[in-house]
Motif scaffolding. Structure first.
Motif: not given
Length: 188
Positions: A36, A38, A68, A71-72, A74-76, A78-79, A147, A149
């Motif tokens: 992903r 960023f 942000c 958020t970043v 949380s994205h990591i 989830n990965m 993923d 998403g």
């Protein structure tokens, strides 16, 4: 008002390797690899603590840029969950009279007989998402993948394909709805 430094870190789980290069994060685990970018966020991404943690720093940030950081992270996170356990979305068919018929044709999900209509609704299943028709539960499908998403987007597209139009939504509740979502449960 600007905050001088906003920082947050997340620890890397065992069995997962992370590569960070110019704000592009690649996470590799037992289930595969997720990447992903960023680059659209102005921040510092780095491995710290002998490569056991990832730290996100935002310097001189206003309120929107401060949001942000979390958020970043949380994205990591989830990965991490995606490459270790994966994500599972369960969807149930809801109908009062006309039974909804859902089948897989190639890489498309075909929805037939929705509200008795002749029109066939098609939703493309992207690469990396697995479609399974539940054997034990009637009128249920399961979408799974690494993923979050892609899995959630596919679930949303299937739900959106069965929107009721030009009728009273309080009465016509037919559709395919998400009943359960989250990481794939660990097998005991």
């Amino acid at each position: 008002m600007k905050t001088v430094l906003a920082s947050r870190s997340i620890s890397i789980p065992d069995g997962v390797t992370v590569e960070i290069k110019s704000r592009t994060v690649s996470v590799t685990g037992p289930r595969g690899t997720l990447t992903r970018s960023f680059k659209h966020i102005d921040m510092d991404l780095a491995k710290v603590g002998n490569g056991k943690q990832i730290r996100v720093d935002v310097w001189f940030a206003k309120r929107k840029e401060l949001a942000c950081v979390r958020t970043v992270i949380s994205h990591i996170d989830n990965m991490f969950v995606g490459v270790t356990r994966g994500f599972l979305y369960k969807m149930r068919f809801v109908y009062s009279h006309f039974p909804i018929n859902v089948s897989l044709a190639g890489s498309n999900v075909e929805i037939r007989n929705f509200l008795g209509e002749k029109r066939v609704r098609k939703v493309a299943i992207p690469e990396g998402v697995k479609y399974v028709r539940s054997a034990d539960v009637k009128d249920e499908i399961q979408l799974s993948g690494n993923d979050i998403g892609l899995v959630s987007l596919t679930a949303a597209q299937i739900q959106g394909a069965t929107n009721v139009r030009k009728k009273d939504l309080r009465k016509f509740l037919d559709g395919i709805y998400v009943s359960e979502k989250g990481p794939i449960p660990a097998e005991d």
